[in-house]
Design a protein around this motif. Structure first.
Motif, PDB file in Angstrom:
ATOM      1  N   LEU A   1       0.815  -1.206   0.000  1.00 32.22           N
ATOM      2  CA  LEU A   1       0.000   0.000   0.000  1.00 32.22           C
ATOM      3  C   LEU A   1       0.855   1.266   0.000  1.00 32.22           C
ATOM      4  O   LEU A   1       0.610   2.194  -0.775  1.00 32.22           O
ATOM      5  N   ILE A   2       1.858   1.306   0.860  1.00 29.04           N
ATOM      6  CA  ILE A   2       2.621   2.540   1.029  1.00 29.04           C
ATOM      7  C   ILE A   2       3.465   2.876  -0.200  1.00 29.04           C
ATOM      8  O   ILE A   2       3.565   4.042  -0.601  1.00 29.04           O
ATOM      9  N   TRP A   3       4.045   1.852  -0.864  1.00 26.50           N
ATOM     10  CA  TRP A   3       4.954   2.164  -1.961  1.00 26.50           C
ATOM     11  C   TRP A   3       4.253   2.643  -3.229  1.00 26.50           C
ATOM     12  O   TRP A   3       4.754   3.565  -3.893  1.00 26.50           O
ATOM     13  N   PRO A   4       3.088   2.096  -3.616  1.00 30.57           N
ATOM     14  CA  PRO A   4       2.359   2.732  -4.723  1.00 30.57           C
ATOM     15  C   PRO A   4       1.962   4.172  -4.416  1.00 30.57           C
ATOM     16  O   PRO A   4       1.993   5.036  -5.305  1.00 30.57           O
ATOM     17  N   ILE A   5       1.598   4.465  -3.153  1.00 30.96           N
ATOM     18  CA  ILE A   5       1.277   5.843  -2.791  1.00 30.96           C
ATOM     19  C   ILE A   5       2.515   6.730  -2.906  1.00 30.96           C
ATOM     20  O   ILE A   5       2.448   7.869  -3.390  1.00 30.96           O
ATOM     21  N   VAL A   6       3.668   6.213  -2.471  1.00 33.87           N
ATOM     22  CA  VAL A   6       4.919   6.968  -2.601  1.00 33.87           C
ATOM     23  C   VAL A   6       5.212   7.269  -4.068  1.00 33.87           C
ATOM     24  O   VAL A   6       5.574   8.402  -4.434  1.00 33.87           O
ATOM     25  N   LEU A   7       5.041   6.269  -4.932  1.00 31.65           N
ATOM     26  CA  LEU A   7       5.317   6.464  -6.358  1.00 31.65           C
ATOM     27  C   LEU A   7       4.391   7.518  -6.952  1.00 31.65           C
ATOM     28  O   LEU A   7       4.837   8.431  -7.666  1.00 31.65           O
TER      29      LEU A   7
ATOM     30  N   GLY B   1       3.207  12.699  -9.110  1.00 29.45           N
ATOM     31  CA  GLY B   1       2.271  13.812  -9.057  1.00 29.45           C
ATOM     32  C   GLY B   1       2.929  15.122  -8.684  1.00 29.45           C
ATOM     33  O   GLY B   1       2.581  16.184  -9.205  1.00 29.45           O
ATOM     34  N   THR B   2       3.912  15.071  -7.785  1.00 28.61           N
ATOM     35  CA  THR B   2       4.576  16.289  -7.319  1.00 28.61           C
ATOM     36  C   THR B   2       5.538  16.853  -8.342  1.00 28.61           C
ATOM     37  O   THR B   2       5.570  18.065  -8.593  1.00 28.61           O
ATOM     38  N   PHE B   3       6.321  15.989  -8.984  1.00 28.55           N
ATOM     39  CA  PHE B   3       7.382  16.473  -9.864  1.00 28.55           C
ATOM     40  C   PHE B   3       7.108  16.260 -11.357  1.00 28.55           C
ATOM     41  O   PHE B   3       7.678  16.977 -12.179  1.00 28.55           O
ATOM     42  N   GLY B   4       6.255  15.311 -11.699  1.00 22.77           N
ATOM     43  CA  GLY B   4       6.050  15.005 -13.113  1.00 22.77           C
ATOM     44  C   GLY B   4       4.801  15.589 -13.724  1.00 22.77           C
ATOM     45  O   GLY B   4       4.693  15.700 -14.952  1.00 22.77           O
TER      46      GLY B   4
ATOM     47  N   LEU C   1      -5.946   9.141   1.948  1.00 18.66           N
ATOM     48  CA  LEU C   1      -4.507   9.390   1.922  1.00 18.66           C
ATOM     49  C   LEU C   1      -3.993   9.426   0.488  1.00 18.66           C
ATOM     50  O   LEU C   1      -3.203  10.300   0.108  1.00 18.66           O
ATOM     51  N   TYR C   2      -4.459   8.477  -0.323  1.00 14.17           N
ATOM     52  CA  TYR C   2      -4.059   8.428  -1.736  1.00 14.17           C
ATOM     53  C   TYR C   2      -4.449   9.719  -2.450  1.00 14.17           C
ATOM     54  O   TYR C   2      -3.632  10.328  -3.160  1.00 14.17           O
ATOM     55  N   MET C   3      -5.708  10.161  -2.276  1.00  9.20           N
ATOM     56  CA  MET C   3      -6.168  11.358  -2.966  1.00  9.20           C
ATOM     57  C   MET C   3      -5.467  12.607  -2.433  1.00  9.20           C
ATOM     58  O   MET C   3      -5.192  13.539  -3.189  1.00  9.20           O
ATOM     59  N   MET C   4      -5.166  12.635  -1.136  1.00 13.79           N
ATOM     60  CA  MET C   4      -4.464  13.777  -0.571  1.00 13.79           C
ATOM     61  C   MET C   4      -3.058  13.889  -1.162  1.00 13.79           C
ATOM     62  O   MET C   4      -2.605  14.975  -1.527  1.00 13.79           O
ATOM     63  N   VAL C   5      -2.373  12.753  -1.299  1.00 19.91           N
ATOM     64  CA  VAL C   5      -1.045  12.748  -1.903  1.00 19.91           C
ATOM     65  C   VAL C   5      -1.128  13.126  -3.380  1.00 19.91           C
ATOM     66  O   VAL C   5      -0.338  13.928  -3.889  1.00 19.91           O
ATOM     67  N   PHE C   6      -2.128  12.561  -4.067  1.00 18.58           N
ATOM     68  CA  PHE C   6      -2.269  12.797  -5.506  1.00 18.58           C
ATOM     69  C   PHE C   6      -2.630  14.255  -5.800  1.00 18.58           C
ATOM     70  O   PHE C   6      -2.024  14.905  -6.642  1.00 18.58           O
ATOM     71  N   LEU C   7      -3.652  14.783  -5.077  1.00 24.26           N
ATOM     72  CA  LEU C   7      -4.081  16.155  -5.320  1.00 24.26           C
ATOM     73  C   LEU C   7      -3.150  17.171  -4.670  1.00 24.26           C
ATOM     74  O   LEU C   7      -3.042  18.308  -5.136  1.00 24.26           O
TER      75      LEU C   7
END
Length: 455
Positions: free
Chosen positions: A249-255, A260-263, A374-380
């Protein structure tokens, strides 16, 4: 057919490079639109078709109205920030509430609230009384509704279709959104030019009648019922510990966070390429965005055909996304750069759909709201962090360097996550020939010699 409480809570066994929780290697493969055979999901999908077009119309009309009222691009940025700020501040708490609440009723409330907001802004605009602070309040109100709506909508998909059709349904949701991204702005442009921004707001507000009607028409007995989390203290910390303790779970979110942040800082990059590099103006900027949306739509439809969320697809999509960005950064001509927008859209959407599906399939239903929040917060939340960095690199070293840096970081993050997941899963990379074709697969370490011998 309905299932008992928690029927979809046990992840399917994993084989080879299949991500934890995804259907096994021999699972039945879905057709491109197979999840639409499920009546409840079909109602949901049709409602979202209408609502997503309205949402894209409101985005365009909202920015245009703020610019017309203030003449300030900064004010437009403030409006966008206010819409995403609640997710950054309260997103995780929204996930806790979603895990406690019935998701269908939650969505009825959030969708109705967004519709009322659109109608209120329309009335203010059409009556000639609208001021910029009204738009700010409306944007923040929509953001607050999104805190609950996003994780509820993401996790409700599994309750409608069950685990077998989950990837197909997630992919079709993405295709739905990308289709609206092509249609909505065009319709908004015609309405703004023809009758004014107020009517675009009204169309968006009324568009929420469709998803609300779809939710009301659903058959409760056909939903895949899951047990809701009880009220209790420490549920936010419990959710974070749950994700942190599960590498799948954690590593796909990290990716997704790194990409999302840099690309994904395309508003920064594409405007600069259109104006500063190719000196082509707004028409080329629109072309770049359209081709990327087309690529994203293709990526979502291709993902809908796959029956599994595989490790190799997640990692390969991240690497390919970064590599194509690097190629676009070096593109010598406008047309080559424009053509590369389509594969960037394909690989970016493939990455997001695969990560989304793997998270939902690998998560206990009682935790799904918190995980997806958490996923959407990281993504958005990546863009507000990454955009200033991308802007600084672009100003200091040029837009080609900025895009190249984003591609390099995305590809490096994908390689790193791939290595970590393969080591944790006891997998190794096997390259060989099978039936006259080259194969690249992640396989258990003990099977590597066997596969090499067969190849």
């Amino acid at each position: 057919m309905s299932s008992g409480p928690g029927a979809d809570s046990a992840p399917a066994p994993t084989t080879h490079d299949t991500l934890p929780g995804a259907p096994a290697e021999g699972a039945r493969k879905s057709s491109m639109f197979s999840s639409l055979r499920v009546r409840n999901y079909r109602l949901f999908f049709l409602g979202q078709v209408v609502s997503n077009i309205g949402t894209w119309m409101q985005r365009i009309a909202q920015d245009w109205l703020v610019l017309s009222l203030t003449g300030s691009a900064t004010a437009v940025g403030v409006t966008t920030a206010l819409q995403f700020l609640p997710m950054l501040l309260f997103g995780l708490y929204g996930g806790v509430l979603v895990d406690r609440l019935p998701k269908r009723r939650t969505l009825l409330g959030t969708q109705a609230a967004m519709g009322v907001t659109g109608v209120a802004l329309a009335l203010l605009t059409l009556s000639g009384h609208v001021e910029v602070w009204h738009v700010y309040v409306a944007a923040f109100a929509v953001g607050l509704a999104t805190v609950l709506d996003n994780p509820a909508r993401q996790s409700f998909v599994s309750e409608m279709v069950g685990p077998d059709q989950l990837q197909n349904a997630v992919s079709l949701n993405s295709a739905n959104f990308q289709s609206a991204r092509l249609v909505g702005p065009a319709v908004a442009g015609l309405m703004i030019t023809g009758v004014g921004t107020g009517w675009a707001f009204l169309a968006n507000g009324l568009s929420f009648v469709a998803p609300v009607a779809g939710l009301l028409l659903m058959r409760s007995r056909e939903l895949h019922v899951v047990q809701r989390a009880p009220r209790g203290k420490g549920q936010l910390r419990e959710g974070l510990r749950y994700v942190a303790g599960r590498p799948e779970l954690i590593w796909p979110i990290v990716l997704v966070g790194f990409v999302g942040t840099f690309g994904f800082n395309f508003p920064v990059y594409l405007t600069a390429f259109a104006d500063d590099v190719f000196h082509a103006g707004a028409g080329s900027y629109s072309l770049f965005n359209t081709l990327m949306a087309v690529g994203s739509l293709i990526g979502a439809l291709l993902a809908a055909r796959r029956g599994t969320a595989r490790l190799r697809v997640l990692v390969a999509a991240g690497i390919a996304f970064g590599v194509v960005e690097l190629a676009a950064a070096a593109a010598p001509s406008l047309w080559l750069f424009a053509l590369l927008m389509a594969p960037i859209g394909v690989f970016g959407m493939t990455l997001n759909v695969t990560a989304n599906t793997s998270l939902q399939m690998g998560t206990d239903p009682a935790m799904r709201g918190r995980v997806m929040a958490l996923y959407m917060m990281v993504f958005l939340g990546g863009s507000p962090v990454g955009a200033p960095i991308a802007g600084w690199i672009t100003d200091a070293y040029g837009v080609r360097a900025g895009l190249a840096a984003g591609g390099a970081i995305s590809a490096a993050a994908a390689v790193t996550v791939g290595v970590v997941l393969t080591r944790i899963g006891g997998l190794r990379l096997a390259v060989g020939w099978r039936h006259g074709h080259p194969t690249v697969r992640f396989v258990p370490r003990e099977r590597r010699e066997e596969l090499t011998a067969v190849a």
